[in-house]
Design an enzyme around this catalytic site. Sequence first.
Site, PDB file in Angstrom:
ATOM      1  CB  SER A 253      -0.931   0.002   1.216  1.00 49.62           C
ATOM      2  OG  SER A 253      -0.187  -0.051   2.423  1.00 49.62           O
TER       3      SER A 253
ATOM      4  CE1 TYR B 116      15.118 -18.892   2.589  1.00 54.97           C
ATOM      5  CE2 TYR B 116      17.188 -19.648   3.531  1.00 54.97           C
ATOM      6  CZ  TYR B 116      16.480 -19.094   2.478  1.00 54.97           C
ATOM      7  OH  TYR B 116      17.129 -18.760   1.315  1.00 54.97           O
TER       8      TYR B 116
ATOM      9  N   GLY C  36      10.625  -0.875  -4.272  1.00 55.17           N
ATOM     10  CA  GLY C  36      11.878  -1.354  -3.711  1.00 55.17           C
ATOM     11  C   GLY C  36      13.084  -0.769  -4.422  1.00 55.17           C
TER      12      GLY C  36
ATOM     13  NE  ARG D 109      26.824 -19.290   6.535  1.00 57.12           N
ATOM     14  CZ  ARG D 109      26.817 -20.150   7.549  1.00 57.12           C
ATOM     15  NH1 ARG D 109      27.856 -20.964   7.727  1.00 57.12           N
ATOM     16  NH2 ARG D 109      25.788 -20.204   8.372  1.00 57.12           N
TER      17      ARG D 109
ATOM     18  CB  ALA E 251       9.231 -13.954  -5.333  1.00 50.51           C
TER      19      ALA E 251
ATOM     20  NE  ARG F  59      22.927  -7.816  16.764  1.00 45.84           N
ATOM     21  CZ  ARG F  59      22.718  -6.881  15.839  1.00 45.84           C
ATOM     22  NH1 ARG F  59      22.830  -7.201  14.566  1.00 45.84           N
ATOM     23  NH2 ARG F  59      22.416  -5.641  16.182  1.00 45.84           N
ATOM     24  CG  LEU F  60      24.126 -15.881  19.887  1.00 42.68           C
ATOM     25  CD1 LEU F  60      24.409 -16.346  21.312  1.00 42.68           C
ATOM     26  CD2 LEU F  60      25.350 -16.062  18.997  1.00 42.68           C
TER      27      LEU F  60
ATOM     28  CB  ILE G  93      15.558 -14.592   2.241  1.00 40.93           C
ATOM     29  CG1 ILE G  93      15.523 -13.081   2.522  1.00 40.93           C
ATOM     30  CG2 ILE G  93      15.166 -14.871   0.801  1.00 40.93           C
ATOM     31  CD1 ILE G  93      16.527 -12.288   1.712  1.00 40.93           C
TER      32      ILE G  93
END
Length: 338
Positions: A44, A156, A49, A220, A89, A281-282, A92
């Site tokens: 709305s 996820y 983005g 990572r 899309a 945050r863990l 995430i």
Amino acid sequence: MTPPLAPSAPLAAVTGAEGFIGSHLVEALVAAGHRVRAMVQYNSFGSHGWLETLHPDTAANVEIVLGDVRDPGSVAGLVEGVECVYHLAALIAIPYSYQAPHSYIDTNLTGTLNVLQAVRQAQVPRMVHTSTSETYGTAQTVPIAETHPVNAQSPYAASKAGADQLVGSYVASFGIPAVTLRPFNTFGPRQSMRAVIPTVIGQLAAGAPVLKLGDLRPIRDFMFVRDTAAAFLTVGTAPAEQVVGQVFNAGTGVEVSVGELVRLVVELMGSEATVEEDPQRLRPAGSEVMRLLCDATRLREATGWKPEHTLEAGLEHTIRFFRDPANLARYKTSAYNI
């Protein structure tokens, strides 16, 4: 000024086009001579983005359509007359999947089903589905090839693994010309603060003397977003016999721990900030993926794709983006963004 592409230029559709990777893919497609029909999730606020920041020459070749992959009608209209659908899309954020797992099934699994059905009905020549390295879970063998077992350690990851299986079933059952791309940890300009690299850079750019972070031990394989966009474009345009029906990893083959990454960013930004562990945050211990290292041999041998940016070069691009006051103002650097 670059004129708009001719109506005869190939038309691609992108779901999740307004997001971090999606907006970079839109730019890459236009630069490669494609017109783009970009689906933006209806809101709305009338926000498109990151597509709102496109250069006018790029935007002239982009048709923005409002919709939602959870709505079959939205997707059916999106894919009409296109040569390839790039399906990005998704919900995430891993921490939010602990709080709202049902929404991840709706978007990531049912949304993918709607895209598959639309592609099948419209007989679209190519679909590129987006997976994630999180479906592998903590590495059992390294580097991780596509044959590595799937071990979803978060809602996820489970929703994405389910979507991957659904795509594979449509390839086998209906001959859908789909290919699955499984990027490892993408980073770069426009990424949200829910990811570690913009979290570190954003806090430092805002002048924080103390970095609030989660676990520094995970390892990572970080890949710059322009290389990820190039991988999407490669599998979307390669000859069908080279890619259709396959799953491809995309990563650099270089690993770094979060702690090492933080030290590198601090050094590149000339900061003396210290690090403080923020308990919120863990991830839950059994859900944290401790090591991801990509083996992209299959993609390289099939298409010739390879990443062009080192970690340090990508970080320098990203730092410049966040040091721009106009860009930094878009973020809440002092808050924990899940």
